[in-house]
Design a protein around this motif. Structure first.
Motif, PDB file in Angstrom:
ATOM      1  N   MET A   1       0.824  -0.999   0.174  1.00 37.84           N
ATOM      2  CA  MET A   1       0.103  -0.126  -0.126  1.00 37.84           C
ATOM      3  C   MET A   1       0.934   1.205   0.156  1.00 37.84           C
ATOM      4  N   ALA A   2       1.930   1.447   0.838  1.00 33.48           N
ATOM      5  CA  ALA A   2       2.884   2.547   0.885  1.00 33.48           C
ATOM      6  C   ALA A   2       3.477   2.686  -0.348  1.00 33.48           C
ATOM      7  N   GLY A   3       3.992   1.588  -1.119  1.00 36.06           N
ATOM      8  CA  GLY A   3       4.649   1.725  -2.455  1.00 36.06           C
ATOM      9  C   GLY A   3       3.604   2.199  -3.434  1.00 36.06           C
ATOM     10  N   LEU A   4       2.300   1.978  -3.579  1.00 35.61           N
ATOM     11  CA  LEU A   4       1.564   2.105  -4.453  1.00 35.61           C
ATOM     12  C   LEU A   4       1.047   3.712  -4.330  1.00 35.61           C
ATOM     13  N   LEU A   5       0.845   4.083  -3.017  1.00 34.50           N
ATOM     14  CA  LEU A   5       0.451   5.384  -2.867  1.00 34.50           C
ATOM     15  C   LEU A   5       1.651   6.370  -3.246  1.00 34.50           C
ATOM     16  N   ALA A   6       3.182   5.946  -2.925  1.00 31.61           N
ATOM     17  CA  ALA A   6       4.328   6.717  -3.095  1.00 31.61           C
ATOM     18  C   ALA A   6       4.174   6.996  -4.802  1.00 31.61           C
ATOM     19  N   LEU A   7       3.942   6.118  -5.525  1.00 32.60           N
ATOM     20  CA  LEU A   7       4.024   6.363  -7.025  1.00 32.60           C
ATOM     21  C   LEU A   7       2.789   7.386  -7.090  1.00 32.60           C
ATOM     22  N   PHE A   8       1.519   7.505  -6.638  1.00 26.42           N
ATOM     23  CA  PHE A   8       0.820   8.330  -7.055  1.00 26.42           C
ATOM     24  C   PHE A   8       1.391   9.989  -6.478  1.00 26.42           C
ATOM     25  N   VAL A   9       1.854   9.911  -5.194  1.00 30.06           N
ATOM     26  CA  VAL A   9       2.324  11.208  -4.862  1.00 30.06           C
ATOM     27  C   VAL A   9       3.296  11.616  -5.611  1.00 30.06           C
ATOM     28  N   ILE A  10       4.553  10.907  -6.148  1.00 29.85           N
ATOM     29  CA  ILE A  10       5.448  11.394  -6.875  1.00 29.85           C
ATOM     30  C   ILE A  10       4.754  11.955  -8.252  1.00 29.85           C
ATOM     31  N   ALA A  11       3.844  11.139  -9.042  1.00 25.83           N
ATOM     32  CA  ALA A  11       3.262  11.649 -10.161  1.00 25.83           C
ATOM     33  C   ALA A  11       2.597  12.932  -9.867  1.00 25.83           C
TER      34      ALA A  11
ATOM     35  N   ASP B   1      -6.777  11.806  -7.021  1.00 28.05           N
ATOM     36  CA  ASP B   1      -8.174  10.800  -6.683  1.00 28.05           C
ATOM     37  C   ASP B   1      -7.730   9.389  -7.161  1.00 28.05           C
ATOM     38  N   LEU B   2      -7.045   9.236  -8.280  1.00 24.30           N
ATOM     39  CA  LEU B   2      -6.825   8.034  -8.634  1.00 24.30           C
ATOM     40  C   LEU B   2      -6.049   7.365  -7.451  1.00 24.30           C
ATOM     41  N   GLY B   3      -4.888   7.886  -7.076  1.00 28.72           N
ATOM     42  CA  GLY B   3      -4.138   7.176  -5.992  1.00 28.72           C
ATOM     43  C   GLY B   3      -5.150   6.945  -4.687  1.00 28.72           C
ATOM     44  N   THR B   4      -6.128   7.954  -4.467  1.00 25.19           N
ATOM     45  CA  THR B   4      -7.034   7.596  -3.203  1.00 25.19           C
ATOM     46  C   THR B   4      -8.068   6.467  -3.602  1.00 25.19           C
ATOM     47  N   VAL B   5      -8.228   6.127  -4.922  1.00 28.21           N
ATOM     48  CA  VAL B   5      -9.299   5.103  -5.191  1.00 28.21           C
ATOM     49  C   VAL B   5      -8.353   3.691  -5.204  1.00 28.21           C
ATOM     50  N   ALA B   6      -7.152   3.720  -5.542  1.00 30.32           N
ATOM     51  CA  ALA B   6      -6.369   2.369  -5.524  1.00 30.32           C
ATOM     52  C   ALA B   6      -6.068   2.179  -4.154  1.00 30.32           C
TER      53      ALA B   6
ATOM     54  N   MET C   1      -8.028   2.717  -1.305  1.00 33.87           N
ATOM     55  CA  MET C   1      -9.168   2.166  -1.023  1.00 33.87           C
ATOM     56  C   MET C   1      -9.468   0.980  -1.243  1.00 33.87           C
ATOM     57  N   ALA C   2      -9.074   0.584  -2.452  1.00 32.66           N
ATOM     58  CA  ALA C   2      -9.704  -0.567  -3.150  1.00 32.66           C
ATOM     59  C   ALA C   2      -8.467  -1.708  -2.461  1.00 32.66           C
ATOM     60  N   LEU C   3      -7.364  -1.139  -2.259  1.00 31.51           N
ATOM     61  CA  LEU C   3      -6.426  -2.222  -1.715  1.00 31.51           C
ATOM     62  C   LEU C   3      -6.646  -2.585  -0.247  1.00 31.51           C
ATOM     63  N   GLY C   4      -7.007  -1.490   0.514  1.00 29.78           N
ATOM     64  CA  GLY C   4      -7.438  -1.758   1.856  1.00 29.78           C
ATOM     65  C   GLY C   4      -8.332  -2.526   2.081  1.00 29.78           C
ATOM     66  N   ALA C   5      -9.789  -2.284   1.144  1.00 27.95           N
ATOM     67  CA  ALA C   5     -10.898  -3.375   1.216  1.00 27.95           C
ATOM     68  C   ALA C   5     -10.399  -4.449   0.968  1.00 27.95           C
ATOM     69  N   TYR C   6      -9.461  -4.907  -0.294  1.00 30.04           N
ATOM     70  CA  TYR C   6      -9.244  -6.286  -0.579  1.00 30.04           C
ATOM     71  C   TYR C   6      -8.225  -7.014   0.634  1.00 30.04           C
ATOM     72  N   LEU C   7      -7.342  -6.174   1.436  1.00 22.61           N
ATOM     73  CA  LEU C   7      -6.721  -6.684   2.480  1.00 22.61           C
ATOM     74  C   LEU C   7      -7.581  -7.035   3.657  1.00 22.61           C
ATOM     75  N   PHE C   8      -8.601  -6.231   3.874  1.00 20.75           N
ATOM     76  CA  PHE C   8      -9.473  -6.398   5.075  1.00 20.75           C
ATOM     77  C   PHE C   8     -10.446  -7.675   4.745  1.00 20.75           C
ATOM     78  N   LEU C   9     -10.949  -7.873   3.440  1.00 19.31           N
ATOM     79  CA  LEU C   9     -11.978  -8.819   3.388  1.00 19.31           C
ATOM     80  C   LEU C   9     -11.057 -10.104   3.314  1.00 19.31           C
ATOM     81  N   ARG C  10      -9.554 -10.331   3.088  1.00 20.92           N
ATOM     82  CA  ARG C  10      -8.855 -11.288   3.045  1.00 20.92           C
ATOM     83  C   ARG C  10      -8.312 -11.469   4.635  1.00 20.92           C
ATOM     84  N   GLY C  11      -8.867 -10.740   5.534  1.00 22.86           N
ATOM     85  CA  GLY C  11      -8.622 -10.921   6.880  1.00 22.86           C
ATOM     86  C   GLY C  11      -6.863 -10.582   7.207  1.00 22.86           C
ATOM     87  N   GLN C  12      -6.355  -9.890   6.411  1.00 21.95           N
ATOM     88  CA  GLN C  12      -4.851  -9.559   6.553  1.00 21.95           C
ATOM     89  C   GLN C  12      -4.771  -8.143   7.392  1.00 21.95           C
TER      90      GLN C  12
END
Length: 615
Positions: free
Chosen positions: A163-173, A256-261, A263-274
């Motif tokens: 999650m941190a790596g994904l958001l870092a890319l969006f911050v740089i962009a 906004d694209l980074g925020t959506v990504a 949120m999607a990753l957070g929901a995915y990890l929660f649903l998998r119990g991680q």
């Protein structure tokens, strides 16, 4: 406008260094704010997880109180930061305004002839206004925004590296896109500032000439030009805003694209119990927290584009050198009359138009020179060169055998007194206008000089004597009274050379008689150059110099030229006699007097018998 980074840092250093305790205090406040922003979501995360774990209410209440204290601390820190930053901004911008004003006042007249007061006002005031945020918050907001972003990413990395790596890319962009968008807007903001300066210059000039505009029926034309300049500036500001907003919008899309990504990753990890529900909240809160620092960085970058234009214009003004350099290391005598010598002097205001050509003459200490000539012949130019408002192009001017460029400028202007028909008065007391706010000059000295000039009676007729308050531009005084004040002001300097540049051209007869008595005292024991249109003004002269198109047409003693029937000065005197006789016949009630004085009361010599009476 390509400004090196060093220019930004130098400007910040020069005006923030005197305020370093406040700057350090604001840095502590900003970093405290970062810590509180990072801490608060952690408290809420623990609260959510403990609720799910069934922790007793007292422990939850304690966490809620901690949350409340942190929020209150955040608000307090925000208020304190705003207060301190505004203080820093005001102190810095006022210091810059002071330095700009001092620099502009020291620039030579050739600079002021090329720049209108309105344009300079735009730079000193409005351009500096745009630097308030640059001085107070720019570096700290950028630094705190980056640190907060880095803190969020590190905390997210501790939770989940993906999650941190994904958001870092969006911050740089986001930052890259926004920076590029703001760079595209810079040329448009440069044009907007110049158009704004043009508008200010136009308004200032037209307001100064409002009487001529009204009497000549040019109000409609002036409004048409005003509308054209306002329209040009408005459209340019709109264009700059649109380009700025386009870059802003594109960068927000990336955020906004980074925020959506996220949120999607957070929901995915929660649903998998991680991750826990509290961690999901933490991720979403930090995602929202990124909006603050990234928006702050974006705002500062946008501010920088406008500040960049203002910095360029301000630095251009600060780096404009004066052509009249103060490099002299000698001084003139503090007492006594000064000798004057012009040696093959040539001067021009513009490259294509010479004003003085190979002019040479000399005055012994204590001599009086009457300087005559048509408008544009170069008379006033001589006074400006002696006062070093300009420097000669070639040749030399000496006072007491010292070349004036080798004399310290302050000393030169202390020993040379200049009185013109335009008197600059300040909205202050008569005393301050006489002493130019020099508190070391005592009232006894002022009254002594006024008595010697014969002006003490005039001052005593004023409502409050020396304490009489003058309005802006000398409101409350007539043109003649302002001239009397200017004479008294010069007398306090005790100059060795006095230059009267048509100082009595706008006076009524009664005030002129008072002025004449004052001049007798002012000129006694001093060298004088009397520039005049009226022959009566030069009757006290020892020497007469007549200029024509910047060249000496005639030079000699008053009596010598007056007695030479072939001299131009003699022609002027004969014309004066003829005019005086005609005046006496038309107005016998005026009584007989010497023809030169009668001519002074009725005519300028440049206005009578053009071919004979003008020089």
């Amino acid at each position: 406008m390509n400004i090196p980074v060093k220019a930004y840092l130098d400007l910040l250093y020069n005006y923030l260094k005197p305020q370093w305790p406040k700057v350090m205090g604001m840095a502590v406040l900003l970093f405290s704010s970062i810590a509180l922003q990072l801490l608060n979501p952690q408290v809420i995360r623990q609260f959510i997880d403990r609720v799910q774990q069934g922790v007793p209410h007292p422990a939850l209440l304690q966490m809620a109180l901690w949350f409340l204290l942190i929020v209150l601390a955040q608000r307090g820190v925000a208020i304190a930061t705003t207060y301190v930053s505004q203080q820093i901004a005001w102190n810095a911008t006022n210091g810059l305004r002071r330095d700009l004003t001092r620099h502009v006042l020291k620039l030579d007249l050739s600079f002021h002839n090329a720049h209108t007061p309105g344009e300079l006002l735009e730079r000193i005031d409005n351009d500096v206004d745009r630097l308030g945020n640059f001085f107070s918050e720019f570096l700290l907001q950028i630094l705190s925004g980056l640190l907060l972003t880095l803190g969020v990413l590190l905390l997210l990395w501790r939770e989940d590296g993906r999650m941190a790596g994904l958001l870092a890319l969006f911050v740089i962009a986001y930052l890259v896109v926004h920076a590029r968008g703001q760079q595209l807007a810079t040329p448009h903001w440069e044009k907007e500032r110049q158009y704004s300066a043009d508008l200010m210059g136009f308004v200032e000039e037209r307001l100064a000439g409002v009487r001529d505009i009204q009497t000549s029926g040019a109000v409609d034309y002036t409004l048409l030009r005003f509308y054209a300049l306002v329209r040009r500036r408005t459209w340019q500001a709109l264009k700059a805003d649109v380009v700025t907003d386009v870059g802003w919008t594109i960068s927000k899309i990336f955020y906004d694209l980074g925020t959506v990504a996220g949120m999607a990753l957070g929901a995915y990890l929660f649903l998998r119990g991680q991750i826990t529900l509290g961690t999901v909240y933490l991720v979403l809160n930090y995602l929202d927290s990124l909006n603050g620092p990234l928006t702050s960085i974006a705002n500062q970058m946008e501010e920088l584009q406008q500040a960049r234009v203002a910095i360029g214009r301000v630095q251009t003004l600060l780096q404009t050198p004066t052509k009249v350099l103060d490099r002299g290391n000698t001084t003139l005598p503090t007492e006594g009359a000064l000798g004057v010598r012009f040696e093959h002097v040539a001067f021009r205001y513009h490259e294509d138009a010479g004003v003085l050509h190979d002019l040479s003459f000399a005055l012994q200490p204590g001599q009086k020179l009457g300087l005559l000539g048509r408008t544009g012949s170069g008379k006033s130019t001589i006074s400006r060169l002696l006062f070093r408002l300009y420097d000669v192009d070639s040749g030399a001017i000496t006072l007491n055998d010292q070349e004036i460029r080798q004399v310290r400028l302050a000393n030169l202007r202390q020993r040379v007194g200049l009185v013109t028909q335009e008197v600059q008065l300040f909205p202050a007391s008569l005393r301050d206008n006489l002493t130019l706010f020099d508190a070391t000059i005592r009232d006894a000295q002022i009254w002594e000089n006024l008595r010697r000039l014969g002006l003490d009676g005039w001052v005593q007729t004023l409502s409050a004597g020396l304490d009489t308050l003058l309005a802006a531009n000398g409101g409350g005084l007539s043109a003649g009274e302002a001239q009397l004040l200017a004479l008294a002001r010069v007398f306090l300097k005790n100059p060795g050379l006095v230059i009267l540049d048509e100082a009595s051209s706008r006076l009524d007869a009664a005030t002129e008689r008072l002025l004449e008595r004052a001049l007798d005292s002012l000129l006694a024991g001093r060298t004088a150059i009397i520039i005049a249109h009226r022959l009566a003004t030069v009757r006290r002269a020892d020497e007469i110099l007549i200029l024509e198109a910047g060249k000496m047409q005639e030079f000699g003693s008053y009596q010598q030229l007056a007695n030479d029937p072939n001299s131009r000065f003699a022609h002027l005197l004969r014309t004066a006699n003829l005019t005086a006789d005609l005046t006496a016949n038309l107005h016998p009630e005026n009584g007989a007097s010497d023809p030169v004085t009668q001519l002074a009361n009725h005519n300028h010599f440049s206005m009578v018998a053009p071919q004979e009476a003008t020089v």
